[in-house]
Design a protein around this motif. Structure first.
Motif, PDB file in Angstrom:
ATOM      1  N   MET A 197       0.844  -1.168   0.000  1.00  0.00           N
ATOM      2  CA  MET A 197       0.000   0.000   0.000  1.00  0.00           C
ATOM      3  C   MET A 197       0.898   1.243   0.000  1.00  0.00           C
ATOM      4  N   ALA A 198       0.575   2.213  -0.848  1.00  0.00           N
ATOM      5  CA  ALA A 198       1.352   3.449  -0.966  1.00  0.00           C
ATOM      6  C   ALA A 198       1.105   4.342   0.240  1.00  0.00           C
ATOM      7  N   PRO A 199       2.143   5.062   0.681  1.00  0.00           N
ATOM      8  CA  PRO A 199       1.953   5.963   1.818  1.00  0.00           C
ATOM      9  C   PRO A 199       0.975   7.082   1.451  1.00  0.00           C
ATOM     10  N   ARG A 200       0.301   7.583   2.451  1.00  0.00           N
ATOM     11  CA  ARG A 200      -0.662   8.665   2.249  1.00  0.00           C
ATOM     12  C   ARG A 200      -0.042   9.965   2.748  1.00  0.00           C
ATOM     13  N   TYR A 201      -0.276  11.008   2.019  1.00  0.00           N
ATOM     14  CA  TYR A 201       0.225  12.319   2.383  1.00  0.00           C
ATOM     15  C   TYR A 201      -0.929  13.308   2.423  1.00  0.00           C
ATOM     16  N   THR A 202      -0.802  14.231   3.320  1.00  0.00           N
ATOM     17  CA  THR A 202      -1.791  15.297   3.412  1.00  0.00           C
ATOM     18  C   THR A 202      -1.090  16.617   3.122  1.00  0.00           C
ATOM     19  N   LEU A 203      -1.681  17.384   2.268  1.00  0.00           N
ATOM     20  CA  LEU A 203      -1.133  18.685   1.921  1.00  0.00           C
ATOM     21  C   LEU A 203      -2.160  19.736   2.296  1.00  0.00           C
ATOM     22  N   ARG A 204      -1.709  20.681   3.079  1.00  0.00           N
ATOM     23  CA  ARG A 204      -2.585  21.792   3.439  1.00  0.00           C
ATOM     24  C   ARG A 204      -2.016  23.052   2.803  1.00  0.00           C
ATOM     25  N   PHE A 205      -2.851  23.737   2.096  1.00  0.00           N
ATOM     26  CA  PHE A 205      -2.430  24.954   1.418  1.00  0.00           C
ATOM     27  C   PHE A 205      -3.252  26.115   1.950  1.00  0.00           C
ATOM     28  N   ASN A 206      -2.554  27.082   2.508  1.00  0.00           N
ATOM     29  CA  ASN A 206      -3.219  28.271   3.017  1.00  0.00           C
ATOM     30  C   ASN A 206      -3.009  29.378   1.985  1.00  0.00           C
ATOM     31  N   GLY A 207      -3.920  29.451   1.047  1.00  0.00           N
ATOM     32  CA  GLY A 207      -3.810  30.394  -0.061  1.00  0.00           C
ATOM     33  C   GLY A 207      -3.763  31.845   0.379  1.00  0.00           C
ATOM     34  N   ALA A 208      -4.533  32.205   1.385  1.00  0.00           N
ATOM     35  CA  ALA A 208      -4.560  33.599   1.844  1.00  0.00           C
ATOM     36  C   ALA A 208      -3.208  33.995   2.425  1.00  0.00           C
ATOM     37  N   ALA A 209      -2.605  33.137   3.211  1.00  0.00           N
ATOM     38  CA  ALA A 209      -1.293  33.439   3.791  1.00  0.00           C
ATOM     39  C   ALA A 209      -0.232  33.496   2.699  1.00  0.00           C
ATOM     40  N   ALA A 210      -0.318  32.584   1.745  1.00  0.00           N
ATOM     41  CA  ALA A 210       0.647  32.592   0.638  1.00  0.00           C
ATOM     42  C   ALA A 210       0.520  33.885  -0.171  1.00  0.00           C
ATOM     43  N   ALA A 211      -0.700  34.303  -0.429  1.00  0.00           N
ATOM     44  CA  ALA A 211      -0.919  35.541  -1.182  1.00  0.00           C
ATOM     45  C   ALA A 211      -0.365  36.741  -0.424  1.00  0.00           C
ATOM     46  N   ARG A 212      -0.563  36.776   0.897  1.00  0.00           N
ATOM     47  CA  ARG A 212      -0.027  37.880   1.704  1.00  0.00           C
ATOM     48  C   ARG A 212       1.497  37.918   1.640  1.00  0.00           C
TER      49      ARG A 212
END
Length: 116
Positions: free
Chosen positions: A1-16
């Motif tokens: 079974m392939a490992p699972r990854y979680t990606l969280r993207f905070n678009g507002a913080a990145a834009a700032r």
């Protein structure tokens, strides 16, 4: 079974962060143009040279380089005026046009830093 990854993207913080980086890059670019223009700005009593400033409007992401004396525009636009050797009219326009690549590089460097 392939490992699972979680990606969280905070678009507002990145834009700032990117907006702040763009403002810093624009300011560095304006400072560069100001420095280049200081090398050719007409000198008489140095009031014109001392009045030079770089600024950035973070709201609109626009930069400005200005000289604030009553005769700044006159000195800039009049091609028939005599100046000391190495000093010239178009003391802002020429350095700006000649610095386009450096200004782009300064802006790009700040954006790259923000993306790390």
């Amino acid at each position: 079974m392939a490992p699972r990854y979680t990606l969280r993207f905070n678009g507002a913080a990145a834009a700032r962060e990117l907006r702040a980086a763009a403002a810093r890059g624009l300011y560095h670019g304006a400072e560069h143009v100001l420095g280049e223009s200081q090398e050719v700005v007409p000198l008489d009593e140095a009031a014109l040279s001392r009045s030079g400033a770089a600024s950035v409007d973070e709201g609109t992401l626009t930069a400005a380089v200005s000289y604030d004396t009553p005769y700044a525009a006159y000195q800039h636009e009049r091609l028939d005026l005599r100046h000391a050797p190495g000093r010239t009219s178009k003391y802002l326009e020429r350095p700006l046009n000649e610095s386009v690549d450096q200004v782009r590089a300064l802006l790009a460097a700040e954006l790259r830093r923000a993306l790390r």
